[in-house]
Scaffold this motif. Structure first.
Motif, PDB file in Angstrom:
ATOM      1  N   ASN A 121     -25.061 -12.208 -16.663  1.00 28.70           N
ATOM      2  CA  ASN A 121     -25.215 -10.898 -17.281  1.00 28.70           C
ATOM      3  C   ASN A 121     -24.006 -10.629 -18.185  1.00 28.70           C
ATOM      4  OD1 ASN A 121     -25.703  -8.277 -17.948  1.00 28.70           O
ATOM      5  ND2 ASN A 121     -26.030  -7.566 -15.847  1.00 28.70           N
ATOM      6  N   HIS A 122     -24.276 -10.516 -19.477  1.00 27.37           N
ATOM      7  CA  HIS A 122     -23.173 -10.393 -20.435  1.00 27.37           C
ATOM      8  C   HIS A 122     -22.470  -9.048 -20.351  1.00 27.37           C
ATOM      9  CE1 HIS A 122     -23.705 -14.235 -22.349  1.00 27.37           C
ATOM     10  NE2 HIS A 122     -25.017 -14.015 -22.380  1.00 27.37           N
ATOM     11  N   SER A 123     -23.164  -7.997 -19.983  1.00 32.06           N
ATOM     12  CA  SER A 123     -22.499  -6.696 -19.881  1.00 32.06           C
ATOM     13  C   SER A 123     -21.508  -6.699 -18.719  1.00 32.06           C
ATOM     14  CB  SER A 123     -23.524  -5.573 -19.714  1.00 32.06           C
ATOM     15  OG  SER A 123     -24.257  -5.744 -18.516  1.00 32.06           O
ATOM     16  N   LYS A 124     -21.873  -7.347 -17.612  1.00 29.16           N
ATOM     17  CA  LYS A 124     -20.930  -7.457 -16.494  1.00 29.16           C
ATOM     18  C   LYS A 124     -19.750  -8.344 -16.871  1.00 29.16           C
ATOM     19  CE  LYS A 124     -23.984  -6.607 -12.595  1.00 29.16           C
ATOM     20  NZ  LYS A 124     -24.547  -7.146 -11.345  1.00 29.16           N
ATOM     21  N   MET A 125     -20.010  -9.386 -17.633  1.00 34.50           N
ATOM     22  CA  MET A 125     -18.916 -10.260 -18.069  1.00 34.50           C
ATOM     23  C   MET A 125     -17.965  -9.522 -19.009  1.00 34.50           C
ATOM     24  SD  MET A 125     -18.735 -13.169 -16.695  1.00 34.50           S
ATOM     25  CE  MET A 125     -17.556 -13.871 -17.811  1.00 34.50           C
ATOM     26  N   ASP A 126     -18.507  -8.665 -19.877  1.00 31.21           N
ATOM     27  CA  ASP A 126     -17.645  -7.886 -20.766  1.00 31.21           C
ATOM     28  C   ASP A 126     -16.741  -6.951 -19.971  1.00 31.21           C
ATOM     29  OD1 ASP A 126     -18.676  -9.107 -22.997  1.00 31.21           O
ATOM     30  OD2 ASP A 126     -20.115  -7.511 -23.420  1.00 31.21           O
ATOM     31  N   LEU A 127     -17.283  -6.315 -18.935  1.00 35.79           N
ATOM     32  CA  LEU A 127     -16.470  -5.449 -18.086  1.00 35.79           C
ATOM     33  C   LEU A 127     -15.391  -6.251 -17.369  1.00 35.79           C
ATOM     34  CD1 LEU A 127     -19.209  -3.142 -16.506  1.00 35.79           C
ATOM     35  CD2 LEU A 127     -17.484  -2.512 -18.192  1.00 35.79           C
TER      36      LEU A 127
END
Length: 87
Positions: free
Chosen positions: A51-57
């Motif tokens: 999940n890219h949004s979790k990775m960004d966080l």
């Protein structure tokens, strides 16, 4: 509440880092241990999360911890420099 706890953890990490570096742990050792630990966490997280949004966080949190590490190293250098100059 989570934001407050995150900030308390970062302040604790900062103070513990300074305490360790001024009481006997060399700055290079601290950088290698902390940097290696952060690198292992980053590799493990990137392998198991898609999940890219979790990775960004996660990357943003990792950047903050990296900045705290740099601030702790600079503070320890400043404290050691003041102690050296005053003796």
């Amino acid at each position: 509440m989570k934001l407050i706890m995150d900030r308390i953890y970062l302040i604790g990490f900062y103070l513990l880092s300074i305490l360790l570096m001024t009481r006997g742990l060399h700055i290079v050792e601290y950088c290698l241990i902390s940097g290696g630990t952060l690198a292992l966490i980053a590799i493990a997280t990137s392998l198991f999360h898609t999940n890219h949004s979790k990775m960004d966080l996660f990357v943003n949190k990792l950047r903050v911890v990296g900045k705290i590490m740099l601030a702790a190293v600079l503070t320890a250098l400043l404290i050691k420099g003041i102690i050296f100059l005053s003796s």
